[in-house]
Motif scaffolding. Sequence first.
Motif, short mmCIF file in Angstrom:
data_model
loop_
_atom_site.label_atom_id
_atom_site.label_comp_id
_atom_site.label_asym_id
_atom_site.label_seq_id
_atom_site.Cartn_x
_atom_site.Cartn_y
_atom_site.Cartn_z
N LEU A 55 0.87 -1.17 0.00
CA LEU A 55 0.00 0.00 0.00
C LEU A 55 0.91 1.23 0.00
O LEU A 55 1.22 1.80 1.04
N PRO A 56 1.37 1.66 -1.17
CA PRO A 56 2.35 2.74 -1.24
C PRO A 56 1.77 4.14 -1.03
O PRO A 56 2.52 5.12 -1.09
N VAL A 57 0.47 4.27 -0.82
CA VAL A 57 -0.14 5.59 -0.61
C VAL A 57 -0.65 5.68 0.82
O VAL A 57 -0.81 4.67 1.51
N GLY A 61 -2.49 11.97 1.22
CA GLY A 61 -1.42 12.18 0.25
C GLY A 61 -1.98 12.41 -1.15
O GLY A 61 -3.14 12.12 -1.45
N THR A 62 -1.15 12.94 -2.01
CA THR A 62 -1.53 13.18 -3.40
C THR A 62 -0.85 12.16 -4.30
O THR A 62 0.25 11.68 -4.00
N PRO A 68 0.98 3.70 -8.80
CA PRO A 68 0.37 2.53 -8.14
C PRO A 68 -0.36 2.93 -6.86
O PRO A 68 0.11 3.77 -6.10
N LEU A 69 -1.51 2.29 -6.65
CA LEU A 69 -2.30 2.56 -5.45
C LEU A 69 -2.14 1.45 -4.42
O LEU A 69 -1.96 1.73 -3.23
N THR A 207 -3.64 1.21 -10.75
CA THR A 207 -2.97 2.51 -10.70
C THR A 207 -4.02 3.62 -10.71
O THR A 207 -5.17 3.40 -11.06
N ALA A 208 -3.61 4.81 -10.33
CA ALA A 208 -4.52 5.95 -10.29
C ALA A 208 -4.92 6.34 -11.71
O ALA A 208 -4.06 6.50 -12.58
#
Length: 323
Positions: A55-57, A61-62, A68-69, A207-208
């Motif tokens: 979970l890299p977010v 955060g923006t 990747p989400l 991904t976003a």
Amino acid sequence: MKAPPRPVIVLGVLALAGAAALALAPRDEPDAWLGYVEGEALYVAAPVSGTLATLPVQRGGTVRAGQPLFALDPRTTDAATAQARAELANAQAQRADLAQARQRAPELDVSRAAQASAQAQLARAEADYRRFDALAAKGFASRTQLDAARAARDVAAASLRQAEAEERSGKLTAGRAQQQAAAAAGVAGAEAALSAQQRRRDEIAPTAQASGTIEQTFFNPGEWVPANQPVVALLPADRRKLRFFVPQERIAALRPGAQVHFTCDGCGPARTATIRYIAPRAEFTPPVIYSERARSKLVFMVEAALPTNQPLPPGLPVAVSPQ
């Protein structure tokens, strides 16, 4: 000290009462429509269940478009993809086998050799028959010998035709047209299954789709995520809007595409927004709009799109006025 006359006292009381009534009377509110900022978040989920691997977010955060989400554990999906790839290879091999000749090149060589032998036997039998026919015409060969020579010639011709038929049969494909069509359909189905599995591999690590703010995360790495359960709520910059309420006597002057001004606490000078939607039916002022005078009025809900360079927080109260 002489007391003031009674008429003067009465006039003074009336003046004070009038001033008090004027002070307490409800003043006309400014020509502003109350509302708030609303955001339409994208709830990103995976179509299959699995353990949340990364979970890299983080909340607040923006992210940029294409970033990747999250990602689920890919081992199960990768195994299914490998199985689909193997099934495709098997279907392709079956199709190729049915498209080849029944006999391989060495087997066809045997058929050609048998055909050459039959041709030689036929040539010898034909020569023997002509010789016995000539002798029989001169009386030097019996009828029985001539019949035997003719029979030998016919047998040799039949053997040649058999050898030629075997060669033609060996050159035919191994499968009939229906079998080959079924094999081609099997290949198409295997290709579709592999494509679906490869797509599934992308879906477990989305991904976003647009730049925006992470509004909420619902799981932590290592937790089990059910299928179709949102993991991340993404609020794109272009999915923020104003939602405000216009009295029924003013709604006829508004049209989608028109611009309105709005102000909010801490926003600085008045800003603009573009009307995108006007509710087709009236409603009573919702409780979220705190106004003593307007809370019982019939109003129409209106939505206006905000520019992407105005990332106002959802829930922020605003006051809107026509341009």
